[in-house]
Design a protein around this motif. Structure first.
Motif, PDB file in Angstrom:
ATOM      1  N   ILE A  22       0.818  -1.218   0.000  1.00  0.00           N
ATOM      2  CA  ILE A  22       0.000   0.000   0.000  1.00  0.00           C
ATOM      3  C   ILE A  22       0.850   1.267   0.000  1.00  0.00           C
ATOM      4  CG2 ILE A  22      -1.881   1.218   1.177  1.00  0.00           C
ATOM      5  CD1 ILE A  22      -2.348  -1.458   2.737  1.00  0.00           C
ATOM      6  N   LEU A  23       1.827   1.327   0.905  1.00  0.00           N
ATOM      7  CA  LEU A  23       2.623   2.545   1.081  1.00  0.00           C
ATOM      8  C   LEU A  23       3.898   2.496   0.241  1.00  0.00           C
ATOM      9  CD1 LEU A  23       2.475   3.133   4.959  1.00  0.00           C
ATOM     10  CD2 LEU A  23       1.119   4.239   3.184  1.00  0.00           C
ATOM     11  N   PRO A  24       4.463   3.691  -0.065  1.00  0.00           N
ATOM     12  CA  PRO A  24       5.771   3.708  -0.732  1.00  0.00           C
ATOM     13  C   PRO A  24       6.821   3.021   0.139  1.00  0.00           C
ATOM     14  CG  PRO A  24       4.804   5.908  -0.652  1.00  0.00           C
ATOM     15  CD  PRO A  24       3.929   5.024   0.174  1.00  0.00           C
ATOM     16  N   ALA A  25       7.828   2.409  -0.497  1.00  0.00           N
ATOM     17  CA  ALA A  25       8.856   1.675   0.242  1.00  0.00           C
ATOM     18  C   ALA A  25       9.502   2.559   1.307  1.00  0.00           C
ATOM     19  CB  ALA A  25       9.914   1.166  -0.727  1.00  0.00           C
ATOM     20  N   GLY A  26       9.798   1.974   2.444  1.00  0.00           N
ATOM     21  CA  GLY A  26      10.429   2.721   3.525  1.00  0.00           C
ATOM     22  C   GLY A  26       9.420   3.119   4.587  1.00  0.00           C
ATOM     23  N   LEU A  27       8.240   3.609   4.145  1.00  0.00           N
ATOM     24  CA  LEU A  27       7.227   4.034   5.107  1.00  0.00           C
ATOM     25  C   LEU A  27       6.682   2.880   5.958  1.00  0.00           C
ATOM     26  CD1 LEU A  27       5.213   6.817   3.245  1.00  0.00           C
ATOM     27  CD2 LEU A  27       7.158   7.020   4.797  1.00  0.00           C
ATOM     28  N   PRO A  28       6.489   1.671   5.375  1.00  0.00           N
ATOM     29  CA  PRO A  28       5.996   0.575   6.238  1.00  0.00           C
ATOM     30  C   PRO A  28       6.927   0.306   7.417  1.00  0.00           C
ATOM     31  CG  PRO A  28       5.810  -0.043   3.931  1.00  0.00           C
ATOM     32  CD  PRO A  28       6.567   1.255   3.965  1.00  0.00           C
ATOM     33  N   ILE A  29       8.221   0.555   7.218  1.00  0.00           N
ATOM     34  CA  ILE A  29       9.169   0.306   8.308  1.00  0.00           C
ATOM     35  C   ILE A  29       9.035   1.382   9.390  1.00  0.00           C
ATOM     36  CG2 ILE A  29      11.626   0.141   8.882  1.00  0.00           C
ATOM     37  CD1 ILE A  29      11.931  -0.988   5.926  1.00  0.00           C
ATOM     38  N   ILE A  30       9.022   2.649   8.955  1.00  0.00           N
ATOM     39  CA  ILE A  30       8.875   3.740   9.923  1.00  0.00           C
ATOM     40  C   ILE A  30       7.563   3.616  10.694  1.00  0.00           C
ATOM     41  CG2 ILE A  30       8.679   6.227  10.234  1.00  0.00           C
ATOM     42  CD1 ILE A  30      10.394   6.666   7.936  1.00  0.00           C
ATOM     43  N   ALA A  31       6.510   3.170   9.972  1.00  0.00           N
ATOM     44  CA  ALA A  31       5.189   3.088  10.606  1.00  0.00           C
ATOM     45  C   ALA A  31       5.220   2.214  11.857  1.00  0.00           C
ATOM     46  CB  ALA A  31       4.174   2.541   9.598  1.00  0.00           C
ATOM     47  N   THR A  32       6.116   1.231  11.878  1.00  0.00           N
ATOM     48  CA  THR A  32       6.139   0.329  13.037  1.00  0.00           C
ATOM     49  C   THR A  32       6.676   1.017  14.290  1.00  0.00           C
ATOM     50  OG1 THR A  32       8.344  -0.536  12.517  1.00  0.00           O
ATOM     51  CG2 THR A  32       6.463  -1.692  11.554  1.00  0.00           C
ATOM     52  N   ALA A  33       7.292   2.197  14.129  1.00  0.00           N
ATOM     53  CA  ALA A  33       7.739   2.940  15.317  1.00  0.00           C
ATOM     54  C   ALA A  33       6.532   3.276  16.191  1.00  0.00           C
ATOM     55  CB  ALA A  33       8.473   4.212  14.909  1.00  0.00           C
ATOM     56  N   PHE A  34       5.355   3.450  15.556  1.00  0.00           N
ATOM     57  CA  PHE A  34       4.158   3.784  16.336  1.00  0.00           C
ATOM     58  C   PHE A  34       3.780   2.653  17.294  1.00  0.00           C
ATOM     59  CE2 PHE A  34       3.710   6.698  12.715  1.00  0.00           C
ATOM     60  CZ  PHE A  34       3.610   7.886  13.425  1.00  0.00           C
ATOM     61  N   ILE A  35       4.096   1.408  16.909  1.00  0.00           N
ATOM     62  CA  ILE A  35       3.829   0.288  17.818  1.00  0.00           C
ATOM     63  C   ILE A  35       4.666   0.479  19.081  1.00  0.00           C
ATOM     64  CG2 ILE A  35       4.035  -2.202  18.152  1.00  0.00           C
ATOM     65  CD1 ILE A  35       3.656  -2.569  15.160  1.00  0.00           C
ATOM     66  N   ALA A  36       5.957   0.805  18.870  1.00  0.00           N
ATOM     67  CA  ALA A  36       6.842   1.009  20.021  1.00  0.00           C
ATOM     68  C   ALA A  36       6.370   2.183  20.870  1.00  0.00           C
ATOM     69  CB  ALA A  36       8.272   1.247  19.534  1.00  0.00           C
ATOM     70  N   ILE A  37       5.935   3.266  20.199  1.00  0.00           N
ATOM     71  CA  ILE A  37       5.483   4.451  20.941  1.00  0.00           C
ATOM     72  C   ILE A  37       4.216   4.123  21.730  1.00  0.00           C
ATOM     73  CG2 ILE A  37       4.575   6.793  20.690  1.00  0.00           C
ATOM     74  CD1 ILE A  37       6.504   7.026  18.215  1.00  0.00           C
ATOM     75  N   ALA A  38       3.269   3.424  21.065  1.00  0.00           N
ATOM     76  CA  ALA A  38       2.007   3.097  21.734  1.00  0.00           C
ATOM     77  C   ALA A  38       2.245   2.201  22.951  1.00  0.00           C
ATOM     78  CB  ALA A  38       1.062   2.408  20.757  1.00  0.00           C
ATOM     79  N   VAL A  39       3.109   1.208  22.802  1.00  0.00           N
ATOM     80  CA  VAL A  39       3.366   0.300  23.921  1.00  0.00           C
ATOM     81  C   VAL A  39       4.170   0.994  25.015  1.00  0.00           C
ATOM     82  CG1 VAL A  39       4.510  -1.857  24.616  1.00  0.00           C
ATOM     83  CG2 VAL A  39       3.269  -1.748  22.457  1.00  0.00           C
ATOM     84  N   GLY A  40       5.162   1.793  24.617  1.00  0.00           N
ATOM     85  CA  GLY A  40       6.023   2.439  25.599  1.00  0.00           C
ATOM     86  C   GLY A  40       5.349   3.585  26.328  1.00  0.00           C
ATOM     87  N   PHE A  41       4.259   4.115  25.745  1.00  0.00           N
ATOM     88  CA  PHE A  41       3.634   5.291  26.321  1.00  0.00           C
ATOM     89  C   PHE A  41       2.945   5.003  27.645  1.00  0.00           C
ATOM     90  CE2 PHE A  41       1.201   9.241  26.386  1.00  0.00           C
ATOM     91  CZ  PHE A  41       2.171  10.099  25.914  1.00  0.00           C
TER      92      PHE A  41
END
Lengths: 234, 102
Positions: free
Chosen positions: A213-232
């Protein structure tokens, strides 16, 4: 063997002599990192970077995870912005190490620039391991490991990059699988708790789901939100 | 300037600024426990995502090929607590064998 001078001597020596355990810790860490340097050099060339660019990344970026990320994202067809963003998210932790080390190193000017450049997982880790041996041992551990890793990391990057360049078709040598295997070797020791493993598996699932769906590279960055959501949450 | 050069220089500049800022800014900005926690989790997410994308995708397509076999063997090696070079080499050998002979 005791003499009245003993205390004075020992104290004097403490200034100039570096504890052999500190040297051993630093050296073994520096050498081990070499293996990762070969993997990085090879991964970098396999993902389209030149030998010069690979070596500059090791000299200037000098942070393993960030370097693997930038070549990984570019290799997957990402644009430089997503590559830089991914690498930088992984580089934030070096800033945190700087916060820990700065009050212990107390350096300014050019020395601070040098100390900053060698502030990485390994130098900070060895320094903190020397805590029981005192402030001098921590500083020695930091600099010995920082410089040691710097030398080995760069030499081995060059070796890996030249090796990969000599290979021609990297798939025939299995380098296209060795690269993700090297990433896996980096992340595996971090998966200590159940929560860590859930994050890893969720990141794999999210990245793969977003890839078409997304341009290459963005799917990887998007996973940072998982870390942020869990760490928050605590 | 090519995309690879922008990535090389840009990553290097920001990497240094991040390191230097840690040595220069007051401790309270970065010692927030939430930031510490998120920071410890970010490498897990990003590196895992990189493993997946590098193993099962090409451009914007999902593809299962010799790479997955190689990484599968790497997982077995890691489960057996093999050292890093063994993990990487076992993945390379497996993947190369499948690529060359099938």
């Amino acid at each position: 063997m005791s003499s009245p001078d003993n205390g004075y001597l020992r104290q004097n020596r403490r200034v100039s002599k570096v504890a052999s355990t500190t040297v051993r810790d630093s050296f073994s860490v520096s050498l081990t990192v070499g293996a990762y340097g070969v993997a990085f050099g090879a991964a970098s060339v396999a993902n389209g970077f030149s030998v010069l660019q690979s070596c500059l990344l090791s000299l200037l970026t000098f942070s393993g995870a960030s370097q693997f990320a930038v070549v990984g994202v570019m290799g997957a067809g990402g644009n430089p912005i997503s590559a830089i963003a991914t690498a930088s998210l992984l580089g934030v932790r070096n800033g945190l190490y700087g916060v820990i080390m700065a009050p212990r190193l107390k350096v300014r000017g050019i020395k601070r620039i040098v100390a900053a450049q060698i502030t990485i997982d390994e130098s900070t880790g060895v320094a903190l391991n020397q805590e029981s041996r005192g402030a001098d041992a921590m500083r020695h551990g930091f600099y010995l490991t920082g410089f040691g890793v710097f030398i080995f990391w760069n030499l081995f990057t060059l070796a890996g990059a030249l090796g990969a360049q000599a290979m021609g078709d990297i798939r025939a040598w299995g380098l296209d699988a060795a690269v993700p295997a090297a990433f896996l070797g980096l992340v595996w020791p971090r998966l200590l708790t159940h929560r860590d493993r859930i994050i890893a598996i969720s990141a794999v699932a999210l990245a793969l789901a977003l890839t078409p769906i997304l341009p290459a590279g963005l799917p990887i960055i998007a996973t940072a939100f998982i870390a942020i959501a869990v760490g928050f949450r605590p | 300037m090519s995309a690879l050069w922008i990535a090389t220089i840009g990553t290097s500049v920001i990497a240094f600024l991040l390191k230097y800022s840690g040595h220069s800014i007051p401790e309270r900005f970065l010692s927030n426990p939430k930031i510490q926690r998120i920071n410890a989790l970010i490498p897990i997410a990003l590196l895992s995502a990189l493993v997946a994308v590098q193993t099962i995708s090409e451009k914007s397509k999902l593809i299962i090929d010799h790479r997955l076999a190689g990484v599968g063997v790497a997982i077995i090696a890691l489960l057996l607590k093999a050292p890093f070079p063994v993990v990487v080499l076992s993945a390379a050998c497996t993947s190369a064998a499948i690529y060359n002979w099938f």
